[in-house]
Design a protein around this motif. Structure first.
Motif, PDB file in Angstrom:
ATOM      1  N   GLY A 120      -5.533   1.400   9.824  1.00 54.83           N
ATOM      2  CA  GLY A 120      -5.639   2.162   8.625  1.00 54.83           C
ATOM      3  C   GLY A 120      -4.441   2.594   7.753  1.00 54.83           C
ATOM      4  N   ARG A 121      -3.088   1.915   8.311  1.00 54.55           N
ATOM      5  CA  ARG A 121      -2.020   2.058   7.799  1.00 54.55           C
ATOM      6  C   ARG A 121      -1.104   0.806   7.834  1.00 54.55           C
TER       7      ARG A 121
ATOM      8  N   TYR B 174      -6.964   6.519   1.258  1.00 50.33           N
ATOM      9  CA  TYR B 174      -5.484   6.071   1.820  1.00 50.33           C
ATOM     10  C   TYR B 174      -4.916   5.237   0.614  1.00 50.33           C
ATOM     11  N   ILE B 175      -5.638   4.431  -0.411  1.00 51.79           N
ATOM     12  CA  ILE B 175      -5.122   3.482  -1.395  1.00 51.79           C
ATOM     13  C   ILE B 175      -4.828   4.384  -2.492  1.00 51.79           C
TER      14      ILE B 175
ATOM     15  N   THR C 241      -4.915  -8.402  10.303  1.00 51.83           N
ATOM     16  CA  THR C 241      -5.332  -7.173   9.872  1.00 51.83           C
ATOM     17  C   THR C 241      -5.101  -5.981  10.580  1.00 51.83           C
TER      18      THR C 241
ATOM     19  N   LEU D 127     -10.312   4.177   3.521  1.00 44.08           N
ATOM     20  CA  LEU D 127      -9.704   3.331   2.967  1.00 44.08           C
ATOM     21  C   LEU D 127      -9.404   3.576   1.292  1.00 44.08           C
TER      22      LEU D 127
ATOM     23  N   TYR E  22     -12.020  -2.810  -3.415  1.00 42.92           N
ATOM     24  CA  TYR E  22     -12.535  -3.058  -2.173  1.00 42.92           C
ATOM     25  C   TYR E  22     -14.214  -2.990  -1.978  1.00 42.92           C
TER      26      TYR E  22
ATOM     27  N   PHE F 234     -15.587   2.763   7.539  1.00 38.59           N
ATOM     28  CA  PHE F 234     -14.181   3.035   7.144  1.00 38.59           C
ATOM     29  C   PHE F 234     -13.722   3.224   5.616  1.00 38.59           C
ATOM     30  N   PHE F 235     -14.872   2.697   4.896  1.00 35.21           N
ATOM     31  CA  PHE F 235     -14.617   2.583   3.275  1.00 35.21           C
ATOM     32  C   PHE F 235     -13.920   3.752   2.503  1.00 35.21           C
TER      33      PHE F 235
ATOM     34  N   HIS G 214      -1.770  -5.503   1.548  1.00 33.81           N
ATOM     35  CA  HIS G 214      -2.745  -6.236   1.369  1.00 33.81           C
ATOM     36  C   HIS G 214      -2.591  -7.687   0.962  1.00 33.81           C
TER      37      HIS G 214
ATOM     38  N   LYS H  77       0.747  -1.232   0.081  1.00 26.73           N
ATOM     39  CA  LYS H  77      -0.101   0.051   0.087  1.00 26.73           C
ATOM     40  C   LYS H  77       0.887   1.386   0.056  1.00 26.73           C
TER      41      LYS H  77
END
Ligand code: DGT
Length: 149
Positions: free
Chosen positions: A111-112, A65-66, A92, A62, A50, A58-59, A116, A10
């Motif tokens: 979240g960091r 972030y990606i 996770t 997420l 995702y 949190f979608f 994946h 990531k």
């Protein structure tokens, strides 16, 4: 065909210079690298990757972030690579990941969490098709008989 999984480093893993370390762990285990690219994906692509999580609170975070920087998308191949790849990665939530795993050694916040890995053979096949529409590389390691009995 041998089992394959989709692994993505990531944006935090790329920014923090963990690409070599992570590739090294999969290589040293004995898995074969069958696809590799550095790519910055857009929002629709990240949302597709995702899509199973689209209802989660949190979608949005997420997806942000990606898409925040380049990721390293990879295909790794070998016996049991989906489940064992998940073991190399760790739980996770990095605070629950065992030391010795990638997240256990290099991450703190969920979240960091740096990396994946596909969670089943079925999702691996779907993710490889999404990220590598050109298909993975086709090559055989000359070390094969030193890794497999
Ligand atoms: P991965 O490999 O990134 O798909 O992660 P998994 O399979 O270990 O976990 P999964 O598929 O349930 O969730 C995908 C990502 O979503 C996970 O790596 C981090 C994020 N995530 C999951 N649960 C939470 C959460 O409760 N809070 C936040 N902020 N993020 C979460």
């Amino acid at each position: 065909m041998a089992e394959q999984t989709f692994i993505m480093i990531k944006p935090d893993g790329v920014q923090r210079g963990l690409v070599g370390e992570i590739i090294s762990r999969f290589e040293k285990k004995g898995f074969y690298l069958k696809g590799l690219k550095l790519i910055t994906v857009d929002r629709p692509f990240a949302e597709k990757h995702y899509s199973d999580l689209s209802a989660k609170p949190f979608f949005n975070g997420l997806v942000e972030y990606i898409i925040s920087g380049p990721v390293v998308a990879m295909v790794w191949e070998g016996k049991g690579v989906v489940a064992t790849g998940r073991k190399l990665i760790g739980a996770t939530n990095p605070l629950a990941s065992e030391p010795g795993t990638i997240r256990g050694d290099f991450a703190i916040d969920i979240g960091r969490n740096v990396i994946h890995g596909s969670d089943s053979v079925e999702s691996a096949n779907k993710e490889i098709a999404l990220w590598f529409p050109e298909g993975p590389a086709n090559w055989q390691s000359s070390l094969h008989s030193w890794i497999y009995e």
